[in-house]
Design an enzyme around this catalytic site. Structure first.
Site, PDB file in Angstrom:
ATOM      1  N   SER A  79     -12.919   4.895  -7.625  1.00  0.00           N
ATOM      2  CA  SER A  79     -14.108   4.297  -7.007  1.00  0.00           C
ATOM      3  C   SER A  79     -14.747   3.200  -7.839  1.00  0.00           C
ATOM      4  O   SER A  79     -15.933   2.918  -7.710  1.00  0.00           O
ATOM      5  CB  SER A  79     -15.136   5.393  -6.708  1.00  0.00           C
ATOM      6  OG  SER A  79     -15.290   6.291  -7.784  1.00  0.00           O
ATOM      7  N   GLY A 137     -13.492  -1.906  -4.549  1.00  0.00           N
ATOM      8  CA  GLY A 137     -12.973  -1.816  -3.201  1.00  0.00           C
ATOM      9  C   GLY A 137     -13.631  -0.759  -2.340  1.00  0.00           C
ATOM     10  O   GLY A 137     -14.848  -0.532  -2.387  1.00  0.00           O
ATOM     11  N   ILE A 138     -12.817  -0.089  -1.532  1.00  0.00           N
ATOM     12  CA  ILE A 138     -13.312   0.916  -0.595  1.00  0.00           C
ATOM     13  C   ILE A 138     -14.001   2.058  -1.340  1.00  0.00           C
ATOM     14  O   ILE A 138     -15.065   2.531  -0.930  1.00  0.00           O
ATOM     15  CB  ILE A 138     -12.158   1.459   0.272  1.00  0.00           C
ATOM     16  CG1 ILE A 138     -11.651   0.358   1.221  1.00  0.00           C
ATOM     17  CG2 ILE A 138     -12.605   2.680   1.074  1.00  0.00           C
ATOM     18  CD1 ILE A 138     -10.404   0.745   1.998  1.00  0.00           C
ATOM     19  N   TYR A 164       4.707   3.446   1.366  1.00  0.00           N
ATOM     20  CA  TYR A 164       3.254   3.580   1.490  1.00  0.00           C
ATOM     21  C   TYR A 164       2.889   4.265   2.805  1.00  0.00           C
ATOM     22  O   TYR A 164       2.103   5.217   2.832  1.00  0.00           O
ATOM     23  CB  TYR A 164       2.613   2.192   1.416  1.00  0.00           C
ATOM     24  CG  TYR A 164       1.134   2.171   1.736  1.00  0.00           C
ATOM     25  CD1 TYR A 164       0.198   2.585   0.804  1.00  0.00           C
ATOM     26  CD2 TYR A 164       0.672   1.720   2.979  1.00  0.00           C
ATOM     27  CE1 TYR A 164      -1.164   2.553   1.089  1.00  0.00           C
ATOM     28  CE2 TYR A 164      -0.677   1.677   3.275  1.00  0.00           C
ATOM     29  CZ  TYR A 164      -1.590   2.096   2.329  1.00  0.00           C
ATOM     30  OH  TYR A 164      -2.941   2.070   2.618  1.00  0.00           O
TER      31      TYR A 164
END
Length: 264
Positions: free
Chosen positions: A15, A18-19, A154
């Protein structure tokens, strides 16, 4: 709708940007104490500083650990033993010729994208069940159901997360704990910018590179643009709340309409 997570503790893996960073900010803004996780201490400290600027008064705890490692994951749990909300955001991605993906690559993607999340779920789910409340999320991808030809490994891991989420939701049935996967669509992060330029070529202005990427590589998107990290975070914060108490075992889409189906 006012989401209040006061008194809740969350851990968001990977964290520092980005997201994951957007989710950490969103949870803190709703009142949660948030464990911010990263493996590089310098980057982690800087990420926490930025988050405190973004969310004045936000309660952030730095968790310096590479949770892919069993030892580091155990250290993360020791540092933040009581977690009400677990957001499994850690993941790696990259495009590769399908026939050139080695056994080592397949194993690495599975260990990072799937096994690390399973390990933390095993660590935190029992206490959530015992206390009768908890939220677990797996940040999956539209690639879980629309496997990209350029990164099958992925897509495979993101499909696996849907199965993991559904399975653990059944394990937590009737306990007050919800478990969901979030199907995030193509999202505008620094890493994705590099990924886009690798696909469409360097030297183009970003708006042009984004347009080409969406047209040639994600033409099924109804949004016709990359998603902002905060748009993914909005869904994650909602799923972390009391208001989402009847949503569990789901694959909830924030994909910009990339998945061409009514039900995922």
């Amino acid at each position: 709708m006012r989401i209040d997570l006061t008194g809740r503790t969350a851990l968001v893996t990977a964290s520092t940007q980005g997201i994951g960073s957007a989710i950490a900010a969103g949870l803190a803004a709703a009142g949660a104490r948030v464990g911010v996780n990263g493996r590089d201490k310098g980057k982690l400290d800087e990420a926490v500083r930025r988050l405190r600027e973004k969310v004045p008064g936000g309660d952030f705890v730095a968790i310096n650990a590479n949770v892919v490692s069993e030892e580091d994951a155990a250290r993360a749990v020791d540092a933040l033993p009581e977690v009400d909300i677990l957001i499994n955001n850690l993941g790696v991605y990259g495009f590769q010729d399908p026939l050139a993906i080695t056994d080592e690559d397949w194993r690495r993607y599975f260990e990072v994208n799937v096994l690390a999340a399973v390990r933390l779920t095993r660590a935190y789910l029992p206490r959530m069940i015992e206390q009768g409340w908890g939220r677990i999320q797996y940040i999956s991808s539209e690639s879980s159901v629309a496997i990209p030809a350029e990164m099958i490994h992925y897509g495979m891991t993101k499909t696996s997360l849907l199965a993991v989420g559904r399975g653990f939701a059944k394990a937590a049935a009737g306990t007050g704990v919800t478990v969901n996967s979030v199907l995030a669509g193509p999202t505008h992060t620094a890493g994705v910018e590099d990924f886009v330029y690798d696909l469409v070529g360097r030297g183009k202005p970003w708006p042009e590179a984004e347009r080409i990427f969406m047209k040639e590589h994600r033409p099924q998107s109804l949004l016709r643009r990359l998603i902002a990290p905060e748009e993914i975070a909005n869904m994650s914060v909602y799923l972390s709340s009391d208001q989402a108490s009847a949503t569990t075992g789901g694959a909830v889409r924030v994909d910009g309409g990339v998945v061409d189906a009514i039900i995922p």
